[in-house]
Design a protein around this motif. Structure first.
Motif, PDB file in Angstrom:
ATOM      1  N   GLU A 329      46.510  15.909  46.654  1.00 57.02           N
ATOM      2  CA  GLU A 329      47.154  15.968  47.968  1.00 57.02           C
ATOM      3  C   GLU A 329      46.198  16.445  49.051  1.00 57.02           C
ATOM      4  N   TYR A 330      45.238  17.326  48.657  1.00 53.41           N
ATOM      5  CA  TYR A 330      44.325  17.914  49.630  1.00 53.41           C
ATOM      6  C   TYR A 330      42.881  17.492  49.372  1.00 53.41           C
ATOM      7  N   ALA A 331      42.703  16.292  48.842  1.00 52.99           N
ATOM      8  CA  ALA A 331      41.368  15.804  48.464  1.00 52.99           C
ATOM      9  C   ALA A 331      40.425  15.723  49.660  1.00 52.99           C
ATOM     10  N   GLN A 332      40.962  15.499  50.841  1.00 49.77           N
ATOM     11  CA  GLN A 332      40.124  15.358  52.033  1.00 49.77           C
ATOM     12  C   GLN A 332      39.927  16.672  52.788  1.00 49.77           C
ATOM     13  N   VAL A 333      40.482  17.741  52.267  1.00 46.96           N
ATOM     14  CA  VAL A 333      40.396  19.034  52.953  1.00 46.96           C
ATOM     15  C   VAL A 333      39.060  19.707  52.636  1.00 46.96           C
ATOM     16  N   SER A 334      38.401  20.216  53.655  1.00 48.56           N
ATOM     17  CA  SER A 334      37.137  20.941  53.482  1.00 48.56           C
ATOM     18  C   SER A 334      37.331  22.392  53.926  1.00 48.56           C
ATOM     19  N   LEU A 335      37.255  23.293  52.971  1.00 54.44           N
ATOM     20  CA  LEU A 335      37.425  24.726  53.235  1.00 54.44           C
ATOM     21  C   LEU A 335      36.303  25.486  52.533  1.00 54.44           C
ATOM     22  N   PRO A 336      35.113  25.455  53.087  1.00 50.10           N
ATOM     23  CA  PRO A 336      33.927  25.992  52.394  1.00 50.10           C
ATOM     24  C   PRO A 336      33.979  27.482  52.101  1.00 50.10           C
ATOM     25  N   ASN A 337      34.537  28.272  53.015  1.00 46.08           N
ATOM     26  CA  ASN A 337      34.583  29.720  52.766  1.00 46.08           C
ATOM     27  C   ASN A 337      35.515  30.060  51.607  1.00 46.08           C
ATOM     28  N   ALA A 338      36.668  29.395  51.566  1.00 44.45           N
ATOM     29  CA  ALA A 338      37.604  29.626  50.462  1.00 44.45           C
ATOM     30  C   ALA A 338      36.972  29.257  49.129  1.00 44.45           C
ATOM     31  N   GLU A 339      36.195  28.176  49.118  1.00 46.94           N
ATOM     32  CA  GLU A 339      35.542  27.750  47.881  1.00 46.94           C
ATOM     33  C   GLU A 339      34.439  28.721  47.473  1.00 46.94           C
ATOM     34  N   ARG A 340      33.660  29.160  48.447  1.00 46.61           N
ATOM     35  CA  ARG A 340      32.597  30.120  48.118  1.00 46.61           C
ATOM     36  C   ARG A 340      33.187  31.428  47.598  1.00 46.61           C
ATOM     37  N   PHE A 341      34.245  31.878  48.263  1.00 46.38           N
ATOM     38  CA  PHE A 341      34.904  33.112  47.825  1.00 46.38           C
ATOM     39  C   PHE A 341      35.396  32.982  46.389  1.00 46.38           C
ATOM     40  N   SER A 342      36.043  31.868  46.087  1.00 49.26           N
ATOM     41  CA  SER A 342      36.670  31.714  44.774  1.00 49.26           C
ATOM     42  C   SER A 342      35.666  31.798  43.640  1.00 49.26           C
ATOM     43  N   GLU A 343      34.473  31.279  43.846  1.00 48.84           N
ATOM     44  CA  GLU A 343      33.496  31.232  42.761  1.00 48.84           C
ATOM     45  C   GLU A 343      32.532  32.411  42.758  1.00 48.84           C
ATOM     46  N   SER A 344      32.521  33.200  43.839  1.00 44.14           N
ATOM     47  CA  SER A 344      31.479  34.227  43.976  1.00 44.14           C
ATOM     48  C   SER A 344      32.006  35.653  44.025  1.00 44.14           C
ATOM     49  N   HIS A 345      33.310  35.858  43.893  1.00 42.47           N
ATOM     50  CA  HIS A 345      33.826  37.227  43.962  1.00 42.47           C
ATOM     51  C   HIS A 345      34.335  37.687  42.599  1.00 42.47           C
ATOM     52  N   PHE A 346      34.511  38.992  42.497  1.00 47.66           N
ATOM     53  CA  PHE A 346      35.196  39.584  41.342  1.00 47.66           C
ATOM     54  C   PHE A 346      35.812  40.896  41.803  1.00 47.66           C
ATOM     55  N   THR A 347      36.648  41.476  40.969  1.00 47.16           N
ATOM     56  CA  THR A 347      37.273  42.754  41.324  1.00 47.16           C
ATOM     57  C   THR A 347      36.934  43.812  40.294  1.00 47.16           C
ATOM     58  N   LEU A 348      36.724  45.026  40.779  1.00 49.83           N
ATOM     59  CA  LEU A 348      36.465  46.173  39.905  1.00 49.83           C
ATOM     60  C   LEU A 348      37.792  46.808  39.480  1.00 49.83           C
ATOM     61  N   PRO A 349      37.813  47.516  38.355  1.00 44.73           N
ATOM     62  CA  PRO A 349      39.058  48.154  37.910  1.00 44.73           C
ATOM     63  C   PRO A 349      39.640  49.081  38.979  1.00 44.73           C
ATOM     64  N   CYS A 350      40.955  48.976  39.161  1.00 37.01           N
ATOM     65  CA  CYS A 350      41.653  49.848  40.109  1.00 37.01           C
ATOM     66  C   CYS A 350      43.096  50.002  39.653  1.00 37.01           C
ATOM     67  N   HIS A 351      43.393  51.128  39.035  1.00 32.64           N
ATOM     68  CA  HIS A 351      44.773  51.459  38.674  1.00 32.64           C
ATOM     69  C   HIS A 351      44.860  52.972  38.482  1.00 32.64           C
ATOM     70  N   LEU A 352      46.061  53.480  38.347  1.00 35.75           N
ATOM     71  CA  LEU A 352      46.277  54.922  38.428  1.00 35.75           C
ATOM     72  C   LEU A 352      45.997  55.676  37.138  1.00 35.75           C
ATOM     73  N   GLU A 353      45.593  54.965  36.087  1.00 32.66           N
ATOM     74  CA  GLU A 353      45.224  55.661  34.857  1.00 32.66           C
ATOM     75  C   GLU A 353      43.715  55.734  34.663  1.00 32.66           C
ATOM     76  N   LEU A 354      42.952  55.330  35.664  1.00 31.26           N
ATOM     77  CA  LEU A 354      41.500  55.483  35.577  1.00 31.26           C
ATOM     78  C   LEU A 354      41.140  56.965  35.689  1.00 31.26           C
ATOM     79  N   SER A 355      40.379  57.459  34.743  1.00 31.89           N
ATOM     80  CA  SER A 355      39.958  58.861  34.759  1.00 31.89           C
ATOM     81  C   SER A 355      38.633  59.002  35.501  1.00 31.89           C
ATOM     82  N   GLU A 356      38.268  60.233  35.807  1.00 27.15           N
ATOM     83  CA  GLU A 356      36.959  60.476  36.422  1.00 27.15           C
ATOM     84  C   GLU A 356      35.850  59.977  35.512  1.00 27.15           C
TER      85      GLU A 356
END
Length: 376
Positions: A329-356
């Motif tokens: 449906e969106y084959a002609q859509v160009s969204l370069p920042n969204a694509e770069r973000f999707s392949e180049s990011h990650f998240t670090l652990p974040c929850h309330l049971e993480l100890s020092e």
């Protein structure tokens, strides 16, 4: 050692005790839906978000769908960023609208204002903005002004952002309506569920009508609708969680500050950076996003952390326009920042049971991984 998980719901001992204490009251009341705890839950959300009205539903997806049906978007365009969950697309299609996808910026990873402006047509009716990882965009009031000037309805998808604020305004109180998800890993959870916030009394009444088959007083059907109710058991959990929201958000903010103080410098030296955090903007840090130089660096870094028992995650790893169900449906859509973000990011652990100890190990390991890469 045991794996350090990326995210998890944490139910405190106080919530467990209060839940078990109040559970018999629900069972004895004979009201398993639309009872005292649904009202308490809604009032808690209303007050916390500084809104006039709050209506609880079965999910955030249902909440978005109800708002869109209220606005009668059939045949109209609903603009949203491509890096969001697929459920808003489902909601738009159920409301017989058309989804238009926008690009994001690569600072705070929220919807890009210029991309939004370029996407608007005479057929556009709604802008649905996702607050990525709990961060309200620093230019949200500029976006609101643009929407007002163009007669566009602004919906805040604040699923990540319960309790987030900017310049004293809470998430869910800035646009024409706000939506919160109460999914298990969200800031506040009711196990499943969603809430609409608004200052529009007519919308709140419409939401109350549609969430129960469109029936008024149990018998008169005003509009055909499905069952979107939240049970009293879910509402009780959400109501109790709201009472700990300040502490939970503050704890997440402390986790981010620890990462920032210990990793921001070494990250920058190696081409990585955290999600931007402007002044007067309190994020909930639903996720702590790190952006890499490229896909190769991101995958390599995550692989090394996994080998050392640290789980990383993502914040929408595939943009909507590349999802298997939508890419034709969106084959002609160009969204370069969204694509770069999707392949180049990650998240670090974040929850309330993480100890020092956990946090120290994560920081030390990140530095070691980057140092070893420099030496190669």
């Amino acid at each position: 050692m045991e794996n350090i998980v990326n995210t998890k719901p944490v139910i405190t001992d106080w919530v467990k005790r209060e839940y078990l204490t109040n559970l018999p009251r629900i069972l004895d009341s004979g009201k398993l839906i639309l009872g005292d705890y649904t009202r308490k839950f809604e009032e808690g959300v209303r007050q916390y978000s500084k809104s006039k009205y709050a209506v609880a539903l079965s999910s955030a997806t249902a909440a978005i769908e109800v708002i869109l049906k209220y606005l009668d978007v059939e045949g109209k365009e609903v603009i949203m960023p491509s890096n969001t969950f697929v459920s808003p697309v489902y909601a738009v299609k159920n409301a017989k609208g058309r989804v238009v996808l926008c690009d994001i910026n690569l600072d705070d990873f929220n919807l890009d204002l210029n991309s939004l402006k370029n996407a608007v047509t005479p057929n556009t009716k709604v802008v649905l903005i996702t607050y990525i990882a709990g961060k309200i965009p620093s230019n949200i009031f500029e976006m609101k002004e643009f929407c007002d000037e163009n007669n566009l309805y602004l919906i805040e998808d604040a699923s990540h952002a319960f309790g987030a604020a900017i310049n004293g305004y809470k998430a869910g109180s800035i646009g024409n309506a706000g939506v919160f998800s109460m999914y298990p890993t969200k800031i506040v959870t009711s196990a499943t569920g969603g809430v609409i916030t608004t200052d529009d009394e007519r919308l709140s009444k419409y939401c109350e009508l549609l969430r129960h088959h469109g029936n008024e007083s149990g018998a008169i059907n005003q509009v055909l609708s499905s069952d979107m109710l939240l049970s009293e058991f879910n509402a009780l959990l959400g109501y109790l969680q709201i009472q700990e929201a300040d502490w939970m958000i503050h704890s997440r903010q402390e986790i981010f500050q620890y990462y920032k103080e210990n990793l921001e410098g070494v990250f920058r030296e190696n081409g990585l950076y955290f999600q931007a955090e402007p002044d007067h903007n309190d994020s909930t840090y639903y996720k702590i996003i790190v952006m890499s130089k490229n896909k190769e660096q991101s995958e390599k870094f995550q692989k090394h952390l996994k080998e050392r028992h640290i789980s990383t995650g993502h914040c929408y790893g595939i943009p909507l326009h590349l999802q298997p169900t939508l890419r034709d449906e969106y084959a002609q859509v160009s969204l370069p920042n969204a694509e770069r973000f999707s392949e180049s990011h990650f998240t670090l652990p974040c929850h309330l049971e993480l100890s020092e100890e956990d946090l120290t190990y994560i920081v030390t390991t990140c530095k070691q991984v980057l140092l070893n890469d420099d030496e190669k």
